[in-house]
Design a protein around this motif. Structure first.
Motif: not given
Length: 229
Positions: A117-119, A123-126, A131-135
């Motif tokens: 989901g973060f991935y 990729n969709a917004f930026f 986001f995934a590295p934060l997780f």
């Protein structure tokens, strides 16, 4: 009053104590002075809790962060699989890494699906996986603490020969190493996942291999039929 204290059997014999103290002083003097107190540095568990125990020298990672294809050893095929998953399906690689660290039921799905989901959101917004590295970066910290591995800050300080006082403070040292783990996942995310995958596959077996029972089928022995006369 002094005589009653000396004659009291519950009190230790002062002469014996003074004699033992003199023997201790003489033994330490022969050895070159008093023995120093043992230093007990602070360590860190896999959950991030400090523990007071003697710390061994930190070991290096089995492979470098840019050794994408791994090494030419018995894990060569596994290293190629890790490289392929890190390039095509990082969510699967991240899920398997966490699954090897903690063999609780549903570990793979509980980490693979949120990572996906973060991935997709990043990729969709930026246009990149931000986001995934934060997780995922806490897994790198857990691997480093679990196997007492050398962090990026410590490796840099060792290579340049500076910041010796920085390494002595375990709390500050761990804070900087955690920040370096975060930066590694942000700027070299795929390489960090692959390095962690190679490390845990060499150190930990897959939990499915330990929990799955093995059934061995033994064929029945040869039977002979006796015919009546």
């Amino acid at each position: 009053m002094a005589n009653s204290e000396e004659s009291n059997p519950l009190l230790p014999n002062q002469e014996l104590e003074s004699g033992s103290k003199d023997e201790k002083k003489s033994s330490t003097a022969k050895n070159g002075g008093p023995l120093p107190h043992a230093a007990v540095p602070m360590g860190w568990t896999a959950d991030g809790l400090p523990v007071g125990e003697l710390m061994m020298e930190r070991s290096k990672w089995d492979s470098g962060i840019f050794s994408c294809l791994g090494r030419n050893d018995e894990f060569c095929s596994s290293d190629l699989e890790v490289c392929l998953l890190g390039s095509v399906a990082p969510c699967v690689l991240y899920g398997t890494n966490v699954e090897r660290l903690g063999s609780a039921p549903g570990t793979f799905a509980n980490h693979c699906l949120p990572y996906t989901g973060f991935y997709l959101m990043g990729n969709a917004f930026f246009g990149w996986n931000c986001f995934a590295p934060l997780f995922s970066f806490p897994t790198r910290t857990a691997i480093r603490r679990k196997f007492n591995l050398e962090g990026s800050c410590e490796a840099l300080a060792r290579s340049c020969g500076c910041c010796g006082s920085f390494l002595e403070d375990e709390v500050r040292h761990e804070q900087w190493e955690t920040a370096c783990d975060f930066a590694t996942h942000v700027f070299c995310h795929a390489c960090a996942l692959c390095q962690e995958g190679r490390e845990v596959r060499r150190r930990l077996p897959h939990p499915g291999f330990m929990n799955t029972p093995v059934f061995v089928m033994i064929p029945p022995g040869g039977q002979t039929m006796s015919h009546g006369a």
